[in-house]
Design an enzyme around this catalytic site. Structure first.
Site, PDB file in Angstrom:
ATOM      1  N   SER A 160       0.813  -1.222   0.000  1.00 12.54           N
ATOM      2  CA  SER A 160       0.000   0.000   0.000  1.00 12.54           C
ATOM      3  C   SER A 160       0.846   1.272   0.000  1.00 12.54           C
ATOM      4  O   SER A 160       0.417   2.307   0.520  1.00 12.54           O
ATOM      5  CB  SER A 160      -0.962   0.014   1.202  1.00 12.54           C
ATOM      6  OG  SER A 160      -1.979  -0.935   1.018  1.00 12.54           O
ATOM      7  N   TYR A 226      -6.480   5.533  -0.981  1.00 10.06           N
ATOM      8  CA  TYR A 226      -7.666   5.192  -0.194  1.00 10.06           C
ATOM      9  C   TYR A 226      -8.536   6.381   0.173  1.00 10.06           C
ATOM     10  O   TYR A 226      -9.397   6.269   1.041  1.00 10.06           O
ATOM     11  CB  TYR A 226      -7.229   4.410   1.059  1.00 10.06           C
ATOM     12  CG  TYR A 226      -6.501   3.143   0.691  1.00 10.06           C
ATOM     13  CD1 TYR A 226      -7.168   2.112   0.060  1.00 10.06           C
ATOM     14  CD2 TYR A 226      -5.140   2.987   0.950  1.00 10.06           C
ATOM     15  CE1 TYR A 226      -6.507   0.944  -0.303  1.00 10.06           C
ATOM     16  CE2 TYR A 226      -4.469   1.829   0.590  1.00 10.06           C
ATOM     17  CZ  TYR A 226      -5.163   0.811  -0.035  1.00 10.06           C
ATOM     18  OH  TYR A 226      -4.503  -0.343  -0.402  1.00 10.06           O
ATOM     19  N   ASN A 282       1.360  -7.607  -6.509  1.00  6.77           N
ATOM     20  CA  ASN A 282       0.565  -7.666  -5.273  1.00  6.77           C
ATOM     21  C   ASN A 282      -0.267  -8.940  -5.309  1.00  6.77           C
ATOM     22  O   ASN A 282      -1.199  -9.058  -6.110  1.00  6.77           O
ATOM     23  CB  ASN A 282      -0.352  -6.450  -5.176  1.00  6.77           C
ATOM     24  CG  ASN A 282       0.430  -5.151  -5.120  1.00  6.77           C
ATOM     25  OD1 ASN A 282       0.840  -4.711  -4.067  1.00  6.77           O
ATOM     26  ND2 ASN A 282       0.651  -4.546  -6.290  1.00  6.77           N
TER      27      ASN A 282
END
Length: 327
Positions: A160, A226, A282
């Site tokens: 992230s 986010y 990922n």
């Protein structure tokens, strides 16, 4: 620019609905710095599977997780964890020992994907383009960087974009390393590649498509990822057809080199001349309302519940011993 005909759809498997009559445990939360993102992913997965008619129980990842999986008689795990413990092979190993099938990659592939240094070494060995880099260990004096600025400093084993900094001036390098060392005892200093940032989503071994990310300010860091409205997502990515196809092939190769399964996401940089560089893979990308993988799937007419179900259909044990115990 990528065209509709360039998008590759997953080949339907023969396991659709395989786990419909079994209790599914969705592992979420966890012990990493990405705990809140995992909770968001897990919440969406639970809702989607219930929409599809599955029996689902959310299970918060804590140290007694093995006991609770046994207590609830969970028959298959949807792994919605992100970061350390959940994404680096630890939970995968536990589930293999317990004989519980799970989504995503196995122990080795998960560990390799999470370890940016080992992943890059494999990419180089297999001829997959990746930015030049140097490994720096905490407490070890760095005599010479050997890379021209700008560079990207990132922790060896974190996701992230936590602890990641783009360094453009020499005086910013030491503080950037200290920031990375808060998350890991080793950091990676990587040559910054100018151009576009894209991500390729894969599903059960096949690329779905490539999405382009354009942050309003700075780069695609944790806050930008986010927080709704801080970045534009362009699907399909604005690339020449040949470059687009090349990015899909390269992402598939990178995923295969690490041995990934399920629905990994491969992050790349594309230079103005169309050369692609793999940054990382990922193995368990986010499945939140603003995550890239679900957006790519929507662009291919795959709804979020359908995406989650297809990921679930791929759940399995990866070791022969584990498979025999599960049957």
């Amino acid at each position: 620019m990528g065209q509709q005909g360039d998008r590759l759809r997953p080949v339907p498997g023969n396991r659709q609905g395989h786990y419909r009559h079994r209790l599914i445990g969705v592992l979420l939360g966890g012990l990493s710095a990405e705990r809140t993102i995992s909770q968001a992913t897990g919440k969406e997965v639970v809702k989607a599977l219930r929409q599809k008619g599955y029996r689902v129980i959310p299970i918060e990842m804590k140290q007694d997780v093995a006991m609770r999986l046994r207590q609830h008689r969970v028959k298959v795990v949807f792994n919605a964890l992100h970061g350390k413990i959940g994404e680096d092979g630890c939970v995968q190993g536990l589930l293999e020992v317990l004989g519980i099938p799970y989504t995503g990659s196995g122990v080795a592939a998960s560990a390799l994907s999470m370890d940016k240094v080992l992943a890059k070494e494999l990419f180089e060995r297999k001829g997959i383009p990746t930015p030049a880099y140097k490994v720096i260990r905490k407490g070890v004096e760095m005599k010479r960087l050997g890379l021209s600025l700008p560079v990207v400093v990132k922790p060896r084993g974190e996701g992230s974009t936590l602890g990641v900094t783009i360094v453009r001036r020499k005086k910013e390098l030491a503080p950037a390393m200290q920031r990375a060392f808060k998350f890991d005892s080793t950091c990676l200093v990587e040559k910054y590649i100018p151009g576009k940032e894209i991500a390729v989503g894969l599903l059960n071994g096949k690329p779905l498509g490539a999405i382009e990310v354009q942050p309003d300010k700075g780069f695609y860091d944790f806050r930008t990822k986010y927080t709704p409205g801080l970045a534009q997502h362009i699907y399909p990515a604005h690339l020449d057809r040949s470059v687009y196809r090349g990015a899909l092939r390269l992402a598939e190769q990178a995923s295969n080199v690490l041995g990934c399964e399920g629905a990994p996401r491969v992050d790349l940089r594309v230079t103005p001349r169309g050369k692609c560089f793999v940054l990382e893979v990922n193995s368990l990308p986010g499945l939140t309302p603003i995550s890239l993988l679900p957006e790519i799937a929507r662009g291919e007419d795959i709804s979020f519940p359908d995406l989650v179900e297809r990921i679930l259909d791929g759940a399995r044990l990866k070791t022969t011993i584990g498979q025999s115990r599960a049957n």
